[in-house]
Design an enzyme around this catalytic site. Structure first.
Site, mmCIF file in Angstrom:
data_model
loop_
_atom_site.group_PDB
_atom_site.id
_atom_site.type_symbol
_atom_site.label_atom_id
_atom_site.label_comp_id
_atom_site.label_asym_id
_atom_site.label_seq_id
_atom_site.Cartn_x
_atom_site.Cartn_y
_atom_site.Cartn_z
ATOM 1 N N HIS A 150 39.098 48.708 32.751
ATOM 2 C CA HIS A 150 37.932 48.853 34.220
ATOM 3 C C HIS A 150 37.485 47.792 34.706
ATOM 4 C CE1 HIS A 150 37.960 53.318 34.079
ATOM 5 N NE2 HIS A 150 38.034 53.413 32.660
ATOM 6 N N CYS B 117 42.958 53.041 34.908
ATOM 7 C CA CYS B 117 42.579 54.160 33.899
ATOM 8 C C CYS B 117 43.212 55.238 34.039
ATOM 9 C CB CYS B 117 41.213 54.366 33.452
ATOM 10 S SG CYS B 117 40.932 54.677 31.968
ATOM 11 N N GLU C 170 36.066 47.193 37.552
ATOM 12 C CA GLU C 170 34.892 47.966 38.356
ATOM 13 C C GLU C 170 33.789 47.947 37.251
ATOM 14 O OE1 GLU C 170 37.317 49.859 37.014
ATOM 15 O OE2 GLU C 170 36.562 51.742 37.079
#
Ligand SMILES: Nc1ncnc2c1ncn2[C@@H]1O[C@H](COP(=O)(O)OP(=O)(O)O)[C@@H](O)[C@H]1O
Ligand SMILES: [Mg+2]
Lengths: 252, 87, 771, 87
Positions: free
Chosen positions: A211, A91, A213
């Site tokens: 993302h 990002c 994660e």
């Protein structure tokens, strides 16, 4: 193996990144840029630029940090890349890598060869999207959250190079796996060629807008929350796979 | 010395913010064809000469303020009289 | 006034002893103190000497409605009866009587603190930022978020989730009176502001709601909430004599001077003139501030902390000293400033954003400053605490303020008068509509019910990677009743965050009761339990008897239903004086619910899960449609106000949690605005399935299909029960009104009306109407 | 007719964006004293007369582009010759 998760004022996705790396038994440290400039990258195998709003995202998303890296750590980073270590930008981290000229390229280019421009919708967008992994055609669900994620290479040749060298690793798709073809909201920002993530030729620098994660564990997913891991894990397996393997080989 | 640097999208690039602004203005019934939005940096530089100021301003654009993939820029040096008005 | 005033370089002195009433009020007005005559007189008789502008401003700030909650702590007269301190008498009293061991610190600090588990605490706070948002929507809303985040930091909490509840005028109105900004302009600005601040800070915005009504044209509401987490050992409140007072964060400027007194008076017609009340948000600064505070917390370097909100340095330092029974001497010229040439009183009360006050023992000073420097956070050492119980301020060697803290924190009590406010139920019903499907579709597209996806997507609700239940469910963004955050890496436990707000119910008592019940109901739907509540009152001027009367009723309901539903209040805030040239605001009470869930993987969502599962309704459907979405759509003012039967409600909710824990529930959705019709339709949005329900089976004494479908009776839930567990479910609900009214099937919503006709709306139509 | 509207913070307001940009430029060793950032709208209006364009531009500022509480604005009408250069 040691990872450095770099941060400056405005960075904010560092903690969740650390948790993910620790799942791979990687020793992850969150390090402020000030210290990094002073102490350098020695000892690290992985360098992560996490998400957030570095320096408030003023001027352009990722620009101030990207240029700071160029001005103050250029040699360090070049050496890091040359010695086949791993750089990941997620990002805002991806925006930083692009503004620093690290991606798309194999070294560091003087002038950025692409930009992550304002979303076509002109809005910040947080949504779960479908990603197609170009290597194997798998379709994964991960969230995005950004206002400037429209990937635009500065010339057609650069795009062609990316395609030819198989550097486009993730593209926005529909649930069926068919490419989004620019259609909103499957392609949430209007990226050229549905590009969501790229890497360099040597495959040791990765940058992506989504993302993974935030989709690493099953409970983070919108459904199927009972499973241990979510789709984001597959992305990290893919990115970290190489280095983890080579690292354990070195040790043996 | 005060320089004013406008950073705007290159011709032909889609400007989402301009588009949204145009729509909002049309909604308010203004006779708008289209809108482009750019950023204007008004910078107080510690230099004496105009030429030097322009050179520095260009450097700043290249090194930070503009991304040549999408942006172009123009630089203007304010003369003394204008300073009060603009700053 | 001149005859009472003397000026030196940077300070003015006033001789109050020679001032008559008119002159006292003139001083109050001219200095922008917003103090009333009685308060000015109290100051006059306390001081035997000339008083400085810094001192007068200190009183203006500390005694303001915003900082001191004069009305809530004052005396109310109604029908010859006197009620003292309604905060204590009602809201805090319920908490005290419930006496929950898990309430760690309530009504004390910047935020309420409850236990999360044995080791950790949850911090929660909700604020309003209405006036600033009416003047400058973007900056007002953004700094509202910034402020409530600092409330959490102010109890050493790590902020982990945000909420926003917003009320605007209708977006499509044509003209607004001069001096008032168009609702659309306010709406866009407020939403952009909240997204800007929360996203930049990396804190997910996970719950909230948006309400449109003409009553908010002149006075929009911006509620901002924040939830935080901290280890019990992080909670340190022990400032001692000798400790340093350190101001950290952004520089102090002229922005936001008199914000507090501004919030404690009515909006003047030309709000544009109030530029000093406008603040420019700087989340980048606050992000650094947060890092520094968490680092200082983790190393346990400080002895105390508080945020700078209303009243700026003056309130923060005065309160800190007073709370710890100390005094303090402040060196005002130490403050790091945005602009030169600020007068001492301006520095003293400026409400510049992104600042906090920490108190640090001498031995930790060096390390603390080092942390601040590492994080790029500016600071100034304001002074040192002492045993004097006196607030002393020096500027360039001159004593500019010396106030006895006990006097400062014991302002004269205000007396407010109230009258009884009550809504008379009427048994009016509109003519029966021809097509129920049309009615349902038009309700689904009512701005108050319709999806808020367009807004929610502009807020990052996934950052931090802790959001287990999201505000939007699935690709079509179906609604969930509450959000769930998993705050700790090594625990499956979650925090459940919900809201309740029903400003349209015409009776203030039942309006408050319904809001409380709704907040709890929403929490329970997901599987939340052990629920704590926060109250936020937004009312008109308390100096008017009717506004005060309805406020009193609402506060009474808070006591009654907090007790009866076994959910203590832990924190809250009131925002009064919401009046504009268009009149008072619609009285609005927001209740925020904070519950816990043992395992986030077991949280229930509202979308239908599998074909063949039975659909049950729990609760009774009555003729209660006053203020309902159905009646409002038809512009009907009468009807019977929805009421809460606390005993029934509590027993339903206890059993529902039991059923959830037995893992026999597939989906659950509470019945609220728009009744069974809207609740059922909403369960289809994020699902691949449809359902059929039979109105003849709904427990009710109503004999009209439309009233059954759209009644807003409280304490009701629509539940999808897993196949094979119907018996178990019915056992759990034995003795409670419940009924199996349908089944999951097909891809449309089929409704069998009282005459036995089958009405059908397909999923696509529902999604189109709602989204 | 093309109008250019600059919207900037009024004097006395602190500009976080300008502050961060200034610091970044200083870090890159540019001799910068301070920076103010403003927005520039280049708007193509469907009107013929300059006076009318200015009037409409003012209305647009009041109704949407600027908040008079914190912003000030200036309006410029581009003459034909300048259009090519600026658009
Ligand atoms: N109307 C209210 N209802 C419940 N709690 C309140 C109310 N007003 C204030 N409190 C509580 O009293 C405490 C102190 O309030 P206050 O000084 O206003 O805090 P702050 O200024 O940080 O918002 C807080 O815990 C707050 O939640
Ligand atoms: Mg506070």
């Amino acid at each position: 193996m040691r990872a450095c998760i770099a941060r400056v004022g405005g960075t904010n996705c560092d903690l969740e990144m650390k948790i993910v790396l620790e799942e791979y038994k990687i020793k992850a440290e969150i390090v402020h840029m000030k210290r990094l400039i002073k102490e350098g990258l020695r000892g690290y195998d992985i360098l992560v630029f996490p998400g957030g709003f570095s320096y408030g995202d003023y001027v352009r998303a990722g620009a101030i940090w990207g240029k700071e890296i160029l001005a103050k750590m250029r040699r360090e980073i070049e050496e890091f890349i040359e010695s086949n270590k791993l750089i990941i930008g997620i990002c805002n981290g991806f925006q930083v890598l692009v503004e620093a000229g690290v991606l798309p390229d194999d070294g560091i280019s003087e002038v950025p060869k692409a930009v992550l421009a304002t979303n076509i919708s002109a809005k910040y967008e947080c949504r779960w999207i479908y990603l197609r992994v170009e290597d194997n055609g798998e379709v994964l669900r991960v969230p995005i959250g950004h206002g400037e994620g429209r990937f635009m290479p500065s010339s057609n040749e650069i795009l062609m190079d990316l395609i030819k060298n198989r550097c486009i690793i993730f593209r926005y798709a529909k649930p069926s796996g068919e490419l989004a073809n620019g259609e909103y909201p499957y392609n949430p920002n209007g990226s050229i060629y549905d590009i969501a993530g790229i890497c360099n030729k040597k495959r040791n620098i990765f940058g992506m807008m989504p993302h993974p994660e935030r989709a690493f564990f099953g409970w983070q997913m919108p459904d199927n929350r009972g499973k241990k891991y979510g789709d984001g894990k597959k992305i990290f397996d893919m990115i970290l796979g190489g280095i983890i393997e080579s690292h354990s080989m070195e040790k043996n | 010395m005060i320089v004013r640097i406008e950073v705007r999208l290159k011709k032909g690039y889609f400007d989402p913010e301009g588009e949204v602004t145009a729509r909002a203005l049309k909604d308010l019934t203004f006779p708008v064809n289209n809108v482009k939005v750019s950023k204007l940096y008004t910078i107080d530089l510690r230099v004496e000469k105009k030429e030097e100021a322009i050179k520095i301003a260009e450097e700043m654009c290249k090194k930070l303020l503009a991304n040549p993939t999408k942006d172009e820029y123009s630089i203007e040096v304010l003369l003394n009289g204008e300073i009060n008005e603009k700053i | 006034m001149e005859r009472l005033m003397r000026k030196s370089d940077f300070i003015s002195f006033f001789d109050l002893s020679r001032a008559n009433d008119e002159e006292l009020m003139e001083i109050s007005r001219t200095l922008g103190l917003a103090l009333n005559l009685e308060e000015m007189k109290a100051i006059r008789s306390h001081f035997k000497r000339w008083i400085t502008d810094v001192e007068l401003q200190t009183f203006g700030q500390t005694w303001s409605e915003h900082c001191f909650h004069k009305t809530f702590k004052g005396t109310i007269e109604i029908n010859g009866r006197r009620i003292d301190n309604i905060l204590k008498t009602y809201i805090a009293k319920a908490t005290k009587e419930l006496n929950k061991s898990w309430c760690f610190s309530v009504f004390e600090d910047n935020a309420g603190l409850i236990e999360f588990n044995d080791e950790y605490l949850i911090a929660a706070k909700v604020e309003t930022h209405n006036h600033p948002s009416a003047v400058e929507p973007f900056g007002g809303a953004a700094t509202g978020i910034g402020g409530v985040i600092r409330d959490i930091l102010g109890v050493w909490g790590e902020p982990i989730a945000l909420t926003d509840v917003l009320c605007f005028g209708p977006l499509n109105i044509n003209d607004v009176p001069y001096g008032i900004k168009h609702p659309l302009y306010i709406y866009r600005g407020v939403i952009a502001g909240i997204g800007h601040y929360g996203n930049n800070m990396g804190i997910p915005t996970v719950a909230g709601s948006i309400i449109f009504d003409e009553g908010y044209i002149g006075n929009p509401i911006v509620y901002c909430g924040c939830i935080g987490i901290l280890h019990k050992s992080h909670y340190i409140k022990g400032t001692r004599a000798g400790d340093y007072a350190i101001l950290i964060g952004g520089r102090t400027g002229r922005d936001g001077i008199h914000g507090v007194t501004f919030a404690s008076t009515e909006l003047p017609e030309e709000s544009d003139k109030l530029r000093s009340a406008v603040q420019i948000p700087n989340p980048f600064m606050e992000e650094k501030l947060r890092r520094a505070i968490i680092a200082i917390r983790n190393e346990r370097l400080a002895s105390g902390i508080t945020d700078l909100g209303g009243g700026g340095i003056s309130c923060a330092i005065g309160e800190t000293a007073h709370k710890h029974n100390l005094g303090v001497e402040v060196i005002l010229e130490n403050v790091h400033l945005k602009e030169p040439n600020m007068a001492p009183w301006e520095i003293w009360i400026s409400e510049s954003q992104e600042r906090m006050l920490i108190t640090v023992p001498k031995e930790n000073l060096k390390r603390t400053l080092q942390v601040l420097e590492e994080e790029d956070v500016e600071y100034s050492i304001l002074g040192i605490f002492d045993e004097s119980k006196i607030l002393r301020v020096k500027y360039k060697g001159i004593l500019v303020c010396e106030i006895d803290l006990d006097f400062l924190f014991n302002p004269p009590k205000v007396i407010r008068r109230a009258i009884d406010v009550k809504y008379e139920d009427s048994n009016y019903n509109p003519p029966e509509p021809r097509d129920l499907c049309d009615e349902l579709l038009s309700l689904l597209s009512d701005p108050n019910i319709k999806s808020k996806e367009e807004v929610i997507r502009t807020y990052d609700h996934e950052v931090r990677g802790c959001t287990a239940i999201k505000p939007l469910q699935g690709d079509y963004g179906g609604p969930n009743d509450a959000a769930v955050i998993k705050p700790l890496k090594d625990s499956w436990m979650g925090i459940v965050i919900s809201c309740g707000i029903n400003p349209f119910y015409p009776d203030p008592y039942w309006m408050a009761a319904a809001s409380i019940e709704e907040a709890i109901r929403n929490n329970i739907c997901i599987g939340g339990r052990r629920i704590a509540l926060l109250d936020n009152f937004v009312w008109g001027s308390p100096e008017k008897e009717d506004r005060m009367g309805s406020l009193l009723k609402a506060v009474e309901a808070c006591y009654d239903f907090s007790k009866a539903l076994d959910a203590p209040f832990i924190s809250g805030k009131d925002s009064l004086y919401n009046e504009s040239p268009l009149g008072p605001i619609r009285p609005t009470l927001l209740i925020t619910g904070v519950g816990i869930i043992p395992d986030v993987r077991k949280a229930i969502t509202s979308n239908l899960k599998s074909k063949g599962n039975a659909i049950y309704i729990i609760g009774i459907t009555k003729n209660e449609l006053a203020g309902s979405a159905y009646f409002r759509g038809k512009k009907i003012n009468g009807g019977i106000c929805p009421k809460v039967n606390a005993e029934l409600s509590r027993s339903i909710m206890n059993r529902l949690i039991k059923a959830i824990d037995e893992e026999i529930i597939a989906a659950c959705h509470d019945v609220s605005e728009g009744g069974i019709g809207v609740a059922a339709a909403e369960m289809l949005i994020a699902s691949e399935f449809g359902m059929i329900i039979d109105l003849r089976k709904v427990p009710s004494d109503l004999n009209r299909s439309d009233l059954i479908l759209f009644s807003e009776s409280q304490s009701r839930f629509l539940v999808e029960v897993k196949k094979g567990f119907e018996g178990k479910f019915e056992n759990i609900f034995q003795g409670i009104p419940h009924s199996r009214i349908g089944i999951v099937e097909g891809k449309s919503l089929k409704i069998i009306d009282l005459k036995g006709n089958i009405l059908e709306i397909n999923q696509g139509e529902i999604r189109r109407a709602w989204r």
